[in-house]
Write an enzyme that holds these catalytic residues in place. Structure first.
Site, mmCIF file in Angstrom:
data_model
loop_
_atom_site.group_PDB
_atom_site.id
_atom_site.type_symbol
_atom_site.label_atom_id
_atom_site.label_comp_id
_atom_site.label_asym_id
_atom_site.label_seq_id
_atom_site.Cartn_x
_atom_site.Cartn_y
_atom_site.Cartn_z
ATOM 1 N N TRP A 157 50.406 21.291 64.526
ATOM 2 C CA TRP A 157 49.852 20.082 65.118
ATOM 3 C C TRP A 157 51.023 19.282 65.675
ATOM 4 O O TRP A 157 51.994 19.017 64.966
ATOM 5 C CB TRP A 157 49.128 19.318 64.014
ATOM 6 C CG TRP A 157 48.503 18.018 64.394
ATOM 7 C CD1 TRP A 157 47.669 17.773 65.442
ATOM 8 C CD2 TRP A 157 48.629 16.784 63.681
ATOM 9 N NE1 TRP A 157 47.265 16.463 65.426
ATOM 10 C CE2 TRP A 157 47.834 15.830 64.341
ATOM 11 C CE3 TRP A 157 49.322 16.385 62.534
ATOM 12 C CZ2 TRP A 157 47.716 14.511 63.912
ATOM 13 C CZ3 TRP A 157 49.203 15.075 62.113
ATOM 14 C CH2 TRP A 157 48.412 14.152 62.802
ATOM 15 N N ASP A 238 49.256 20.431 54.026
ATOM 16 C CA ASP A 238 48.481 19.525 54.869
ATOM 17 C C ASP A 238 47.064 20.088 54.884
ATOM 18 O O ASP A 238 46.833 21.176 55.417
ATOM 19 C CB ASP A 238 49.065 19.483 56.288
ATOM 20 C CG ASP A 238 48.344 18.473 57.190
ATOM 21 O OD1 ASP A 238 48.876 18.141 58.257
ATOM 22 O OD2 ASP A 238 47.233 18.021 56.824
ATOM 23 N N LYS A 274 37.630 14.884 59.267
ATOM 24 C CA LYS A 274 36.719 15.909 59.773
ATOM 25 C C LYS A 274 35.631 16.246 58.774
ATOM 26 O O LYS A 274 34.461 16.313 59.123
ATOM 27 C CB LYS A 274 37.472 17.203 60.107
ATOM 28 C CG LYS A 274 38.262 17.157 61.397
ATOM 29 C CD LYS A 274 39.523 16.389 61.233
ATOM 30 C CE LYS A 274 40.528 16.624 62.335
ATOM 31 N NZ LYS A 274 41.753 15.820 62.061
#
Lengths: 433, 477
Positions: A157, A238, A274
């Site tokens: 990311w 993460d 999310k």
């Protein structure tokens, strides 16, 4: 004291009237300020919004969409909001955030029965979603292990690089994605892990790797864990997609559980953006497994010291929603159903996209679309092909070829497949030649 | 206004224990218990004795470097020491442990009603209800925050008709309340004005120093509080600002200075602006109490507007924690007033670049509340009325306290500073020993710099407080 170049005149002299027009000043305070480049990810949505074409598609930012192409607020979230409505409490949370929220969050990540939790040796603090959790860790790493570097997978990311850069922690990369197989470069990964200096700090994506969608298998995770033990490496996980990847929250956290079983003391940056659809609420958690309770308390206190001059204490609303859901058996069950629903729709879209590409006449290998997992598909498209998708077909995605599957639905999947087929015709021709 | 007491079971369960100043029964959570020993080990100075604790031997340093652990079963973080207790949070914690009936918490930095209860504004409840019914989505805000909020906040601060707004010379980015907005400003300063020093008042809000330190910005202090007059050391302030190198940055409190409650007069503000112009200094206003200080949004913004009208480029950090009671939702903004719209665009883009690796984009809930309240004329008027009531209660309490002090104190000491100071806080002029006496003898909790929070005081307790202050002032050195 640093010598300071004399600032030239301000833009208005003091004798001018209060409503005098501005005079542009070339020698002002701001001469070194350049326009910042658009954020590669969020800038895509900005461009998409500005486009007026009727067939435009946003497969850039990773926010879930329904099959009607609409944002989704989960029913469990709506119910939770009704529960908490009319609350008489809006005062500051502690610097470490809601304790109840932190407990729920850590149980979700490590397992309800995790011994590290029973032993009360995990420092957990509420953070500003995944970004904030990573940033807290990066600043903490800088402050308490100033000689350490961070090892980040390639690719990752994009904001990971910004975070550790702004935290002034030197970065290295380790191999992860194999562009040939469009899968995991496991041998390269293991080699780089082995070659890193003893006791290095690694950033690992717990599941649904962003941007590739390529995850190690459980067996591979076990091997990675064993090598980490050998090298005494530290793992920061993460985890932004727990539940969202496979539909099963325990399964999606198994990398972390494998590491814990092997006795690693890990850290975890969690996001509820999310999996609970709480994007704009900015709710997440940073947790750090420690030796014992005393150390966990000390570590938590230091993490709070980092949070305090950044934002003092985290926002309440999102944490209340999460706590309400995870603390109520019915709401929690509903959540599990809904998150599985989202994951299932993504998996269906993957199958549909592959099918439509074949039907469009493409002879390239699109197996990776269904092999990969989570919100994103690393399509293998190069930047030029991406640019054509945008300029010619008004399809918006990041230039690394990452497609957000959530932006695909039964109405636009054919359009997308045709467009991808169009921009890859040359590639296909080359392969056929 | 009576506060509603109802709190849903789910909320109570969800919140668990919260270490704020409020005295509400909550379930004790395990972390609090764990903390007990440590809190005592780093005891609030007012405590008479420090209980023995397993953790009493922890060294208190705020930073530590750690040697690399080689053995696999020893944590990386074994050298991490316990951070010192927060000087303000520690007050509320000590207050909670006190069993005396007469105890009074004047350390609290949040508004309380006359019944000493927390207060969620009616207009906020209305806005939340409206939002709940509208069922809006929870998508990411852009990095710079909610556009409707940004527009509203700049207009509230500067006035909707302000030429700088019309000319698009204000870069506004939603921030995490005052702290987050200050941090964005500080990070910008570090990156674009490297080496430039920020001057902060002596004293100032404790977190200013932390923010500047963590942002890597050098700072020094300008004189502000005069203990002799319990007022503003204006000459010292001007001298120190003049003394600073040209092109320094001056951190100013827009209104209701924290912790002293002492604000410059309009004439003094003009003089400060003169010096800033003379020295090419950039003001950085911290505006955390707009509307909350005097009750009037416009009056409380007059210092900022004065500087802007004179054409001075400046930063302003805003917070809606107090004036809309939105403490926990972390809503504020950083505004930069600059010379041209082109510069404003560039500055905004770079502020975004600083925010992205901190938290990506700001939380939506508080922003929507503000946008709803300000965007609806009826709600906006209701907000004004509630804000006036809050400011009014503080003023009433100041008046009563002053009356009690003047009546009870037979000497000719001038207590009028209680009336002249403005906002939530008051610097009593009590020194540390005297402040300790307030706590030890009178069970009045305050910070050891002599600061009391009028928000935690009600009319019923003014006489008692006056007794405590008089006793501490005269009988303790």
């Amino acid at each position: 004291m640093a010598a300071l170049a004399r600032r030239s005149r301000r833009f208005m002299s003091s004798s001018s009237s209060s409503s005098a027009a501005a005079v542009a000043s070339s020698g002002s305070w701001w001469k070194d300020v350049q326009p910042a480049a658009r954020d590669p990810i969020l800038g895509v949505t900005e461009a998409f919004l500005a486009d007026t074409h009727p067939s435009k598609m946003n497969v850039g930012v990773g926010a879930y969409r329904t099959d009607e192409g609409k944002p989704l607020v989960l029913e469990c979230v709506r119910q939770a909001e009704r529960h908490i409505a009319g609350s008489n409490f809006m005062e500051y949370l502690p610097m470490g955030g809601s304790v109840v929220f932190n407990d729920h969050s850590m149980k979700l990540a490590y397992g309800e029965e995790a011994s590290v939790l029973a032993d009360k040796r995990v420092a957990g603090i509420q953070a500003l979603s995944g970004t904030g959790a990573c940033r807290l860790f990066a600043d903490f790493q800088r402050r308490f292990k100033p000689e350490s570097h961070i090892f980040i997978p390639v690719p990752t990311w994009a904001n990971h690089h910004n975070i550790w850069r702004d935290a002034h922690v030197p970065q290295h990369t380790f191999r992860y994605y194999d562009p040939v197989t469009k899968g995991l470069d496991f041998a390269g990964l293991m080699e780089d892990v082995k070659r890193a200096p003893e006791a290095s700090v690694f950033l690992l994506h717990a599941c649904a790797h962003n941007p590739t969608g390529v995850d190690p298998s459980p067996e591979q995770w076990k091997e990675i864990s064993a090598l980490f033990k050998e090298k005494n490496h530290f793992a920061l996980f993460d985890m932004a997609y727990q539940g969202f990847a496979s539909g099963d929250t325990n399964r999606d956290a198994q990398a972390i559980r494998i590491f814990l079983d092997d006795g690693h003391q890990v850290a975890c940056a969690q996001s509820f953006a999310k999996n609970m659809g709480l994007y704009g609420q900015r709710v997440g958690c940073l947790s750090v497994v420690c030796d014992d309770t005393q150390q966990a308390v000390a570590v938590k206190s230091q993490l709070q010291q980092i949070a305090r001059p950044m934002y003092s204490n985290p926002p309440l609303h999102g944490a209340l929603i999460v706590s309400t859901i995870l603390g109520d058996p019915d709401l929690k069950a509903l959540w599990h159903t809904e998150v599985k629903g989202m994951a299932d729709r993504i998996i269906t879209m993957r199958e549909l996209l592959k099918k439509n590409l074949v039907e469009a006449g493409s002879h390239l290998n699109w197996q990776h679309i269904t092999d990969q997992i989570g919100m994103f598909c690393f399509s293998g498209l190069n930047p030029e092909q991406v640019d054509r998708l945008t300029s010619q077909f008004h399809i918006y995605l990041t230039r690394n070829g990452r497609i957000s599957m959530a932006g695909i639905n039964s109405n636009n999947v054919e359009y997308l497949a045709n467009a991808i087929h169009e921009v890859t015709r040359e590639e296909e021709a080359e392969k056929a030649a | 206004m009576a506060a509603m007491m109802a709190s849903t079971a789910a909320t109570t369960a969800a919140l668990g224990c919260v270490a704020s100043g409020q005295e509400v029964g909550r379930q004790v959570c395990t972390t609090q218990k764990m903390y007990n020993g440590l809190r005592v080990a780093t005891a609030f100075p007012g405590q008479k004795k420090i209980e023995e604790s397993a953790f009493a031997s922890i060294k208190i340093r705020s930073k530590a470097t750690v040697t690399m652990a080689v053995a696999t079963d020893v944590s990386r973080f074994e050298g991490v020491s316990m951070a010192p207790a927060d000087p303000i949070l520690g007050v509320s914690e000590a207050f909670k442990r006190d069993n005396s009936d007469m105890k009074l918490n004047l350390g609290v930095g949040a508004y309380r009603t006359e019944e000493l209860q927390p207060y969620v504004l009616e207009v906020v409840k209305k806005a939340e209800k409206k939002m709940l019914e509208a069922g809006e989505n929870k998508e990411y805000l852009p990095i710079e925050g909610l556009a409707a909020f940004n527009k509203a906040t700049a207009e509230l601060l500067l006035g909707a008709d302000n030429p700088v707004i019309k000319q698009q010379r204000v870069a506004t980015v939603q921030g995490l309340s005052g702290t987050g907005s200050l941090r964005l400003g500080a990070a910008f300063i570090q990156r674009y004005f490297p080496g430039v020093k920020v001057l902060i008042s002596s004293p100032t809000w404790g977190n200013h120093k932390n923010i500047l330190n963590d942002a890597g910005v050098p700072w020094s202090e300008y004189r502000y509080f005069d203990p002799k007059t319990v007022g503003l050391d204006f000459e010292g302030m001007i001298a120190d600002i003049k003394d600073a190198p040209n092109g320094s940055i001056i951190l100013l409190h827009g209104c209701a200075h924290n912790p002293t409650g002492i604000d410059p007069t309009p004439e003094q503000w003009e003089k400060i602006a003169d010096v800033c112009e003379e020295k090419d200094h950039m003001p950085f206003f911290d505006v955390a109490y707009q509307g909350f200080a005097s009750g009037s949004l416009d009056d409380d913004a007059s210092s900022v507007r004065r500087f802007v009208a004179r054409g001075i480029e400046l930063f302003v950090a805003q917070s809606y924690s107090k004036n809309l009671g939105l403490y926990a939702e972390r809503i504020g903004a950083i505004n930069v007033v600059v010379s041209s719209p082109e510069v404003a665009t560039k500055v905004k883009s770079q502020l975004k670049r600083l925010a992205r690796p901190m938290y990506s984009n700001p939380p939506v809930h508080g922003a929507r509340i503000v946008a709803n309240v300000v965007g609806d004329p009826t709600m906006f008027d209701e907000w004004r009325a509630e804000m006036q009531a809050m400011a009014g209660r503080i003023k009433t309490v100041r008046q009563r306290l002053y009356d009690e002090l003047s009546t009870k104190d037979k000497s000719s000491k001038d207590w009028s500073f209680v009336l002249k100071q403005i906002g939530m806080f008051s610097f009593t002029g009590l020194n540390k020993a005297q402040s300790d006496n307030m706590t030890d003898k009178w069970h009045v909790y305050m910070t050891k710099d002599g600061r009391i929070s009028l928000a935690g005081l009600n009319l019923a307790k003014c006489a008692f407080l006056a007794d405590a202050i008089i006793d501490s002032f005269y009988n303790v050195q």
